[in-house]
Design an enzyme around this catalytic site. Sequence first.
Site, mmCIF file in Angstrom:
data_model
loop_
_atom_site.group_PDB
_atom_site.id
_atom_site.type_symbol
_atom_site.label_atom_id
_atom_site.label_comp_id
_atom_site.label_asym_id
_atom_site.label_seq_id
_atom_site.Cartn_x
_atom_site.Cartn_y
_atom_site.Cartn_z
ATOM 1 N N SER A 22 20.674 60.700 50.900
ATOM 2 C CA SER A 22 20.944 59.490 50.101
ATOM 3 C C SER A 22 20.576 59.660 48.627
ATOM 4 C CB SER A 22 20.169 58.299 50.674
ATOM 5 O OG SER A 22 18.775 58.567 50.673
ATOM 6 N N THR A 154 44.356 17.615 38.694
ATOM 7 C CA THR A 154 44.141 17.768 40.131
ATOM 8 C C THR A 154 45.449 18.323 40.686
ATOM 9 O OG1 THR A 154 44.919 15.531 40.696
ATOM 10 C CG2 THR A 154 42.562 15.797 40.250
ATOM 11 N N HIS A 155 45.362 19.228 41.644
ATOM 12 C CA HIS A 155 46.545 19.886 42.226
ATOM 13 C C HIS A 155 47.371 20.618 41.162
ATOM 14 C CE1 HIS A 155 45.744 17.392 45.792
ATOM 15 N NE2 HIS A 155 45.632 16.376 44.948
ATOM 16 N N LYS A 282 54.017 41.542 23.830
ATOM 17 C CA LYS A 282 53.046 41.076 24.816
ATOM 18 C C LYS A 282 51.608 41.176 24.306
ATOM 19 C CE LYS A 282 53.607 40.020 28.533
ATOM 20 N NZ LYS A 282 53.788 40.903 29.707
ATOM 21 N N ASN A 284 48.257 40.560 26.602
ATOM 22 C CA ASN A 284 47.887 40.231 27.972
ATOM 23 C C ASN A 284 46.408 39.907 28.125
ATOM 24 O OD1 ASN A 284 50.542 40.826 28.786
ATOM 25 N ND2 ASN A 284 50.044 42.993 29.005
ATOM 26 N N TYR A 316 13.331 49.591 62.020
ATOM 27 C CA TYR A 316 14.204 50.277 61.078
ATOM 28 C C TYR A 316 15.242 51.113 61.820
ATOM 29 C CZ TYR A 316 15.905 53.186 57.294
ATOM 30 O OH TYR A 316 16.731 53.818 56.389
ATOM 31 N N LYS A 324 22.648 50.168 50.196
ATOM 32 C CA LYS A 324 22.414 50.491 48.790
ATOM 33 C C LYS A 324 23.679 50.625 47.944
ATOM 34 C CE LYS A 324 18.078 52.620 49.998
ATOM 35 N NZ LYS A 324 18.263 52.202 51.413
#
Length: 455
Positions: A22, A154-155, A282, A284, A316, A324
């Site tokens: 690790s 709303t919506h 453009k 963006n 464990y 991790k």
Amino acid sequence: MKLWGGRFTKETNQLVHNFNASLSFDQKFYHQDIEGSIAHVKMLAKQGILTTEDRDAIIEGLEGIRRDLESGALVFTAEHEDIHSFVEAVLTERIGDAGKRLHTGRSRNDQVALDMKLYTRDEIDELDGLVKALLEELLKLMEENLDTYMPGFTHLQKAQPITLAHHMGAYFEMFYRDRTRLSDIRKRMNYCPLGSGALAGTTYPLDREYTAELLGFEGPALNSMDSVADRDYVIELLSALSTISMHLSRFCEEIIIWNTNEYQFVEIDDSYSTGSSIMPQKKNPDIAELIRGKTGRVYGALVSILTTMKGLPLAYNKDMQEDKEMTFDAIDTVKGCLALFTGMISTMTFKKDAMEASAKNGFTNATDAADYLVNHGVAFRDAHGIVGQLVLYCIGKGIALDEMSLEEFQAISPVFEEDIYDAISMETCVKKRMTIGAPGQEAMKRVIEACRERL
């Protein structure tokens, strides 16, 4: 160097070593590993388990390793299994047999639990600072836009007129809750696992309270089995990060919509925009889109650790090594998103005229017309129907409510008088509407003051 091996007669297969190791990712918390080891050694010496000479040699050696790692004079090498074996091997190489006493009264199980807790705690503090900076920017936008009118939705349909300050205040509340969640997690997780050993403690007369105090914990964890097997705090943090990401994504979605040619509510600064490789016109909103997109990445980390932990017996298990990489990635992702987002909104230009025009042209004052009728004795349900007819009439004529003549109003309901125009004006709709027990702008001033006190 391995921290184990006496019981084995064969060397580990290289593929097995690579799969098991690790160090490639847990090297990230070398600082926390060394910090925990220094506290552990101080406690061992205090208890007479180590001599003061060994204590001083080990601490000097550990501090030297930390300095060399920070400067680049020392680099991680692949033959070591994890950060713990790397530090101990280098320490022993530098100071001799004293380095072999570092691990007295400790297991890698409680050591890695400590490292992960210390790292998580440090990252929560950094995240808290980033969320606070975003809240400060939102508060600034609220203060600057008390009279910036816009449609509320709303919506995704225009609903009622609001101010930009009111809209920014909604996000302030979201991110404020995020900050309190981070604080709650930090408080709940702040108990020290050192002294738990592999799972059942140790026969050495450790002073766990002293170790916890040295490391800034509230105290030692009370159950040694839970202490080494607990990753609830990782799950809680990833849940909080997922919620932060969701809030950022919602905000980015609105900015992307507001930035379109159809809305033109905002102009994103050039420094937070990109262009097209083929279409020269453009501009963006790529940063907003990327922040929105990375939300799924953070969600994935949460689902991953939940799935990893769901079938593990006490105590464990090696599966827990999987806590991790994705946690590190999620933390780094959210930290980057918070910093970029705060920079983007701090440089963004709000097109106030376009926002106000949109509010005026979307029948956002229809509810106020209904309230006008109610205040003149008409039952609300009847008022609702009358204003619905007004809207239908305006749609047919291609005009707004406040462009109707009084005769047109009265043709649909004789209750309307000249004061209807004041009742449905943008200023009246926003500034007189009650929200927290006070009318519009006065309410927002109270909210801003309350927000400032919570920072």
